[in-house]
Design a protein around this motif. Sequence first.
Motif, mmCIF file in Angstrom:
data_model
loop_
_atom_site.group_PDB
_atom_site.id
_atom_site.type_symbol
_atom_site.label_atom_id
_atom_site.label_comp_id
_atom_site.label_asym_id
_atom_site.label_seq_id
_atom_site.Cartn_x
_atom_site.Cartn_y
_atom_site.Cartn_z
ATOM 1 N N ASP A 1 0.746 -1.341 0.117
ATOM 2 C CA ASP A 1 -0.048 0.043 0.030
ATOM 3 C C ASP A 1 0.772 1.492 -0.077
ATOM 4 O O ASP A 1 0.707 2.175 -0.508
ATOM 5 N N GLU A 2 2.046 1.196 0.624
ATOM 6 C CA GLU A 2 2.734 2.453 0.825
ATOM 7 C C GLU A 2 3.552 2.517 -0.369
ATOM 8 O O GLU A 2 3.665 3.785 -1.105
ATOM 9 N N ALA A 3 4.163 1.400 -1.097
ATOM 10 C CA ALA A 3 4.401 1.637 -2.413
ATOM 11 C C ALA A 3 3.753 2.334 -3.323
ATOM 12 O O ALA A 3 4.030 3.228 -4.157
ATOM 13 N N MET A 4 2.248 1.797 -3.292
ATOM 14 C CA MET A 4 1.442 2.273 -4.235
ATOM 15 C C MET A 4 1.316 3.923 -3.960
ATOM 16 O O MET A 4 1.257 4.726 -5.095
ATOM 17 N N GLY B 1 4.719 5.650 -5.475
ATOM 18 C CA GLY B 1 4.999 5.378 -6.938
ATOM 19 C C GLY B 1 6.136 4.501 -7.086
ATOM 20 O O GLY B 1 7.027 4.253 -6.294
ATOM 21 N N CYS B 2 6.303 3.929 -8.137
ATOM 22 C CA CYS B 2 7.104 2.869 -8.592
ATOM 23 C C CYS B 2 8.479 3.236 -8.394
ATOM 24 O O CYS B 2 9.471 2.657 -7.809
ATOM 25 N N GLU B 3 8.919 4.462 -9.227
ATOM 26 C CA GLU B 3 10.057 5.008 -9.293
ATOM 27 C C GLU B 3 10.938 5.100 -7.929
ATOM 28 O O GLU B 3 11.685 4.882 -7.406
ATOM 29 N N THR B 4 9.877 5.969 -6.932
ATOM 30 C CA THR B 4 10.277 6.502 -5.782
ATOM 31 C C THR B 4 10.561 5.325 -4.805
ATOM 32 O O THR B 4 11.527 5.087 -3.970
ATOM 33 N N THR B 5 9.650 4.295 -4.761
ATOM 34 C CA THR B 5 9.755 3.185 -4.144
ATOM 35 C C THR B 5 11.071 2.547 -4.302
ATOM 36 O O THR B 5 11.914 2.020 -3.458
ATOM 37 N N VAL B 6 11.465 2.335 -5.587
ATOM 38 C CA VAL B 6 12.806 1.426 -5.866
ATOM 39 C C VAL B 6 13.895 2.424 -5.333
ATOM 40 O O VAL B 6 14.758 1.764 -4.935
ATOM 41 N N ARG B 7 14.022 3.788 -5.461
ATOM 42 C CA ARG B 7 15.084 4.508 -5.076
ATOM 43 C C ARG B 7 15.021 4.438 -3.513
ATOM 44 O O ARG B 7 16.147 4.325 -2.750
#
Length: 400
Positions: free
Chosen positions: A225-228, A231-237
Amino acid sequence: MDYYLDTATFKVEDTLYKVAKYHFLKSQDFFVAKFAECKSEDEIICLEDVSKDDFRIFLKLLYPLSIMTTQTFENEEWIVVLKLSTQWKMFDIRNLAIRQLDVAKIDPIDRIILAQKHSIPRWLSSSLISVIRREDSLSIAEAEKLGFDLALKICRVRDSSRILPDVLDDHAWSSAVSVEFQEELRLPALSAIERVVRARENGVFEFLRASYVDLVERPEALSDDEAMKLGCETTVRICRVREQRIARNLSMLGSMNLVDNELQVELSTTTSLSAIERVVMSRGNIAEWLQRSLVEAAQRRQLSSDEVESLGKGTTMRLYRVREAISNTQWDTKPLGVCQVVVDKEFSNEIRTVRNGAQGYSGAEEASAVDENAEEIELVESIYSTPKHQSSVKGWGKHY
């Protein structure tokens, strides 16, 4: 004839007092003028701006009803005598009250207020020195009694000799802020992800970076839920920064540097605000942001008058109290003459105002008052007037 005394009848509130005119005739500017306005000796003179309780205390001094016992006066009664004798310009009685109160045990804060109210310069100077040299910081209640303008000046002078730790987010700073601002910090708690979302909406660099650092530092991994929300890019970083922090066992400062590098593009679209601006913005908003901003504001060596205006004088006072909780002042170790020179310089306007007011009461008693530290003060002034030692009191709020 020495003991053939005229009398006068005064009305104070709902009570009449018939007493000898003798002492009141010494008040040229007030009572002599009142007597001159009377059309007959029996005319009642109404006195305004005095209570009957205060007037009875005044008469107790002038006309004691008993000669069998020694008259004793409490400090509060001498203060009433000082107030009325000043109001009516009865110089001998005013000087008597000042002499009695000179040796009385009166809190320096109260003596400062009396000095300003009744124009007694030497009380103002000596009491300011006492407050500046004392161990305890000014309380908010004392600041309200003095007025925040004067209280902030006192805090600034006290602060000018302080040696503070330079660690930005030291636990002691955070603890001191939490104690002093506990009411303001009583706000609903938000999760790190919720703070990221709010920081993106506000577009403030310091808030967004701090929220990302909190995500990196926390032990729990990001949920789906937090990853959603991120956003994908920010989560990866964020995940990449977390891995590097753990692998390299970095401190919070190291995490902050990694966040700055990894999320540079997004952070570059935000606006950086000063600690003062962030305090104002985060009030009533998010406790974590407010606390961090208050810590940074408390660590500032100077505040401009505009910043004091933005914060409010009450908040500024509390920031001084935070600084005092971290480190004591050094004024109690300085020679008294040095303190006197600093007080004369920093509080020159207040002292001048009181001295100007005292000119109307400057009988021999007050005009001849000799400062016990005059020689020491003269020596210190001569030292500090040389180019090598010239400097103003440098401290927090210098421009205030």
